[in-house]
Design a protein around this motif. Structure first.
Motif, PDB file in Angstrom:
ATOM      1  N   TYR A   1      32.408  39.572  -0.836  1.00 11.42           N
ATOM      2  CA  TYR A   1      31.030  39.469  -1.308  1.00 11.42           C
ATOM      3  C   TYR A   1      30.983  38.853  -2.707  1.00 11.42           C
ATOM      4  O   TYR A   1      30.044  38.141  -3.054  1.00 11.42           O
ATOM      5  CB  TYR A   1      30.374  40.845  -1.317  1.00 11.42           C
ATOM      6  N   GLY A   2      32.011  39.145  -3.510  1.00 11.53           N
ATOM      7  CA  GLY A   2      32.087  38.524  -4.825  1.00 11.53           C
ATOM      8  C   GLY A   2      32.216  37.019  -4.730  1.00 11.53           C
ATOM      9  O   GLY A   2      31.681  36.271  -5.563  1.00 11.53           O
ATOM     10  N   GLN A   3      32.903  36.544  -3.691  1.00 11.41           N
ATOM     11  CA  GLN A   3      33.039  35.106  -3.498  1.00 11.41           C
ATOM     12  C   GLN A   3      31.696  34.445  -3.195  1.00 11.41           C
ATOM     13  O   GLN A   3      31.487  33.272  -3.504  1.00 11.41           O
ATOM     14  CB  GLN A   3      34.038  34.812  -2.378  1.00 11.41           C
ATOM     15  N   VAL A   4      30.790  35.196  -2.575  1.00 16.61           N
ATOM     16  CA  VAL A   4      29.452  34.661  -2.326  1.00 16.61           C
ATOM     17  C   VAL A   4      28.769  34.350  -3.654  1.00 16.61           C
ATOM     18  O   VAL A   4      28.157  33.293  -3.835  1.00 16.61           O
ATOM     19  CB  VAL A   4      28.611  35.660  -1.505  1.00 16.61           C
ATOM     20  N   LEU A   5      28.894  35.275  -4.611  1.00 16.09           N
ATOM     21  CA  LEU A   5      28.320  35.032  -5.929  1.00 16.09           C
ATOM     22  C   LEU A   5      29.015  33.863  -6.623  1.00 16.09           C
ATOM     23  O   LEU A   5      28.371  33.045  -7.290  1.00 16.09           O
ATOM     24  CB  LEU A   5      28.433  36.289  -6.791  1.00 16.09           C
ATOM     25  N   ARG A   6      30.320  33.775  -6.473  1.00 16.76           N
ATOM     26  CA  ARG A   6      31.043  32.683  -7.117  1.00 16.76           C
ATOM     27  C   ARG A   6      30.661  31.334  -6.511  1.00 16.76           C
ATOM     28  O   ARG A   6      30.636  30.318  -7.202  1.00 16.76           O
ATOM     29  CB  ARG A   6      32.550  32.910  -7.013  1.00 16.76           C
ATOM     30  N   GLY A   7      30.351  31.333  -5.226  1.00 14.07           N
ATOM     31  CA  GLY A   7      29.860  30.103  -4.621  1.00 14.07           C
ATOM     32  C   GLY A   7      28.541  29.678  -5.234  1.00 14.07           C
ATOM     33  O   GLY A   7      28.297  28.495  -5.506  1.00 14.07           O
ATOM     34  N   GLY A   8      27.665  30.666  -5.462  1.00 13.00           N
ATOM     35  CA  GLY A   8      26.410  30.372  -6.135  1.00 13.00           C
ATOM     36  C   GLY A   8      26.625  29.898  -7.551  1.00 13.00           C
ATOM     37  O   GLY A   8      25.906  29.022  -8.053  1.00 13.00           O
ATOM     38  N   LEU A   9      27.619  30.476  -8.223  1.00 19.93           N
ATOM     39  CA  LEU A   9      27.940  30.041  -9.584  1.00 19.93           C
ATOM     40  C   LEU A   9      28.341  28.571  -9.593  1.00 19.93           C
ATOM     41  O   LEU A   9      27.917  27.805 -10.469  1.00 19.93           O
ATOM     42  CB  LEU A   9      29.078  30.904 -10.144  1.00 19.93           C
ATOM     43  N   GLY A  10      29.143  28.172  -8.608  1.00 27.80           N
ATOM     44  CA  GLY A  10      29.528  26.766  -8.524  1.00 27.80           C
ATOM     45  C   GLY A  10      28.331  25.855  -8.363  1.00 27.80           C
ATOM     46  O   GLY A  10      28.295  24.744  -8.907  1.00 27.80           O
ATOM     47  N   LEU A  11      27.323  26.330  -7.604  1.00 29.28           N
ATOM     48  CA  LEU A  11      26.102  25.542  -7.411  1.00 29.28           C
ATOM     49  C   LEU A  11      25.398  25.296  -8.741  1.00 29.28           C
ATOM     50  O   LEU A  11      24.971  24.179  -9.034  1.00 29.28           O
ATOM     51  CB  LEU A  11      25.177  26.284  -6.441  1.00 29.28           C
ATOM     52  N   PHE A  12      25.305  26.321  -9.572  1.00 22.62           N
ATOM     53  CA  PHE A  12      24.624  26.180 -10.860  1.00 22.62           C
ATOM     54  C   PHE A  12      25.448  25.383 -11.867  1.00 22.62           C
ATOM     55  O   PHE A  12      24.895  24.607 -12.653  1.00 22.62           O
ATOM     56  CB  PHE A  12      24.288  27.562 -11.434  1.00 22.62           C
ATOM     57  N   ILE A  13      26.754  25.577 -11.860  1.00 21.96           N
ATOM     58  CA  ILE A  13      27.601  24.867 -12.814  1.00 21.96           C
ATOM     59  C   ILE A  13      27.652  23.379 -12.498  1.00 21.96           C
ATOM     60  O   ILE A  13      27.696  22.530 -13.399  1.00 21.96           O
ATOM     61  CB  ILE A  13      29.029  25.463 -12.815  1.00 21.96           C
ATOM     62  N   ALA A  14      27.623  23.028 -11.210  1.00 21.56           N
ATOM     63  CA  ALA A  14      27.753  21.631 -10.805  1.00 21.56           C
ATOM     64  C   ALA A  14      26.445  20.855 -10.892  1.00 21.56           C
ATOM     65  O   ALA A  14      26.447  19.636 -10.750  1.00 21.56           O
ATOM     66  CB  ALA A  14      28.300  21.556  -9.378  1.00 21.56           C
TER      67      ALA A  14
ATOM     68  N   LEU B   1      22.991  30.974 -19.153  1.00 22.34           N
ATOM     69  CA  LEU B   1      21.842  30.485 -18.371  1.00 22.34           C
ATOM     70  C   LEU B   1      21.143  31.607 -17.617  1.00 22.34           C
ATOM     71  O   LEU B   1      19.950  31.505 -17.320  1.00 22.34           O
ATOM     72  CB  LEU B   1      22.300  29.405 -17.385  1.00 22.34           C
ATOM     73  N   GLY B   2      21.881  32.641 -17.271  1.00 26.77           N
ATOM     74  CA  GLY B   2      21.287  33.738 -16.509  1.00 26.77           C
ATOM     75  C   GLY B   2      22.351  34.488 -15.740  1.00 26.77           C
ATOM     76  O   GLY B   2      23.541  34.426 -16.071  1.00 26.77           O
ATOM     77  N   TRP B   3      21.913  35.178 -14.705  1.00 26.40           N
ATOM     78  CA  TRP B   3      22.812  35.980 -13.870  1.00 26.40           C
ATOM     79  C   TRP B   3      22.506  35.733 -12.392  1.00 26.40           C
ATOM     80  O   TRP B   3      21.338  35.615 -11.994  1.00 26.40           O
ATOM     81  CB  TRP B   3      22.631  37.470 -14.135  1.00 26.40           C
ATOM     82  N   LEU B   4      23.544  35.695 -11.605  1.00 25.17           N
ATOM     83  CA  LEU B   4      23.386  35.787 -10.158  1.00 25.17           C
ATOM     84  C   LEU B   4      23.565  37.250  -9.791  1.00 25.17           C
ATOM     85  O   LEU B   4      24.478  37.924 -10.281  1.00 25.17           O
ATOM     86  CB  LEU B   4      24.428  34.934  -9.440  1.00 25.17           C
ATOM     87  N   THR B   5      22.690  37.768  -8.969  1.00 21.54           N
ATOM     88  CA  THR B   5      22.741  39.183  -8.611  1.00 21.54           C
ATOM     89  C   THR B   5      22.750  39.334  -7.097  1.00 21.54           C
ATOM     90  O   THR B   5      22.059  38.604  -6.388  1.00 21.54           O
ATOM     91  CB  THR B   5      21.542  39.958  -9.197  1.00 21.54           C
ATOM     92  N   ALA B   6      23.535  40.270  -6.644  1.00 21.13           N
ATOM     93  CA  ALA B   6      23.591  40.600  -5.217  1.00 21.13           C
ATOM     94  C   ALA B   6      23.260  42.066  -5.071  1.00 21.13           C
ATOM     95  O   ALA B   6      23.954  42.924  -5.631  1.00 21.13           O
ATOM     96  CB  ALA B   6      24.970  40.308  -4.644  1.00 21.13           C
ATOM     97  N   ALA B   7      22.195  42.372  -4.364  1.00 24.63           N
ATOM     98  CA  ALA B   7      21.791  43.757  -4.131  1.00 24.63           C
ATOM     99  C   ALA B   7      22.302  44.194  -2.769  1.00 24.63           C
ATOM    100  O   ALA B   7      22.121  43.498  -1.764  1.00 24.63           O
ATOM    101  CB  ALA B   7      20.271  43.890  -4.197  1.00 24.63           C
ATOM    102  N   PHE B   8      22.947  45.370  -2.725  1.00 25.06           N
ATOM    103  CA  PHE B   8      23.516  45.905  -1.489  1.00 25.06           C
ATOM    104  C   PHE B   8      22.854  47.225  -1.144  1.00 25.06           C
ATOM    105  O   PHE B   8      22.608  48.052  -2.016  1.00 25.06           O
ATOM    106  CB  PHE B   8      25.017  46.168  -1.638  1.00 25.06           C
ATOM    107  N   ARG B   9      22.605  47.435   0.133  1.00 27.13           N
ATOM    108  CA  ARG B   9      22.225  48.761   0.631  1.00 27.13           C
ATOM    109  C   ARG B   9      23.516  49.526   0.899  1.00 27.13           C
ATOM    110  O   ARG B   9      24.364  49.072   1.671  1.00 27.13           O
ATOM    111  CB  ARG B   9      21.405  48.647   1.911  1.00 27.13           C
TER     112      ARG B   9
END
Length: 262
Positions: A66-79, A234-242
């Motif tokens: 699940y952390g990799q999902v956030l890192r994928g999003g990070l790559g989107l913002f950095i690129a 720039l901000g934060w990527l957040t993942a909310a889990f149940r």
């Protein structure tokens, strides 16, 4: 067999050697039973330790994925010089969270806004074109940064130097849309975790909490990953889990006989 005419002999019926033999046999039996019990206990302990390690490893593997999902999003913002709301929705849509990542409630982008720039930022959000699928136009037309509402958790005593209103959220359901504008830096527990994410550069997990804007009192936790480029936050990527859904299928086809909870 003893002839009737033979007189009985006096003295004990069992000799000392026979008594000694019985005593040895009883001691050996007791020792054997104790050793058997010890072996059973050791086997049970080894089985418990194995199951514990299996559960912990499964949780760690799921969190890493699940952390990799956030890192994928990070790559989107950095690129990209700029990531639009549509870009974020497309990225999350390709992940198919409901199929591959049990427990995910939402993936969000919370923008970092210095307190001095907050009024200008809010005005820009309010006048921007409304996205398709927005259930309530007031969420953006009257966009206002606000603390997450959670019984038992006070809002921050002092206003933060940097605000973090949620600007993008996906999946773009009516329930998830209600988090738009939630400023997690206004709540002490979330703020501490977000600051830790900035300092470490790693995915950082909140304590157990009530998820904002959820239907019912859903317990869960939030993972944060700070977006920093050229020394600027720039901000934060957040993942909310149940929490409950996160555990679904955790051990695959081999459930554990141990009852456990997170």
């Amino acid at each position: 067999y003893r002839p009737m005419s033979e007189a009985p002999t006096d003295g004990p019926l069992l000799s000392r050697s026979a008594l000694a033999l019985i005593a040895v046999m009883l001691a050996a039996g007791l020792l054997g039973g104790w050793q058997t019990q010890k072996l059973v206990q050791e086997h049970q302990r080894a089985r418990f330790d194995y199951e514990l390690q299996r559960i912990v490893a499964a949780v760690e593997q799921r969190m890493a994925a699940y952390g990799q999902v956030l890192r994928g999003g990070l790559g989107l913002f950095i690129a990209s010089d700029e990531v639009s709301r549509a870009d974020w929705l497309r990225y999350v849509e390709t992940l198919r969270l409901d199929q591959h990542y049990p427990g995910f409630k939402s993936l969000s982008f919370a923008v970092a806004v210095p307190a001095a720039e907050l009024s200008a930022f809010v005005a820009s959000v309010r006048r921007a074109p409304l996205p398709e699928g927005l259930a309530d136009p007031a969420l953006l037309r009257e966009f206002t940064p606000r603390p997450p509402v959670e019984p038992g958790r006070p809002a921050a005593v002092e206003p933060p130097a940097i605000h973090s209103p949620i600007l993008y959220v996906a999946p773009f359901t009516a329930e998830n849309q209600r988090v738009l504008g939630v400023d997690m830096m206004q709540e002490p527990t979330r703020r501490a975790v977000m600051e830790a994410a900035v300092a470490s550069g790693e995915v950082t997990i909140s304590p157990r909490l009530r998820l904002a804007a959820s239907n019912g009192a859903q317990a869960g936790f939030i993972a944060y990953l700070a977006i920093q480029r050229e020394g600027r936050l720039l901000g934060w990527l957040t993942a909310a889990f149940r929490a409950d859904d996160f555990m679904l299928g955790l051990l695959g086809d081999s459930p554990s006989p141990i009852a456990f909870e997170v």
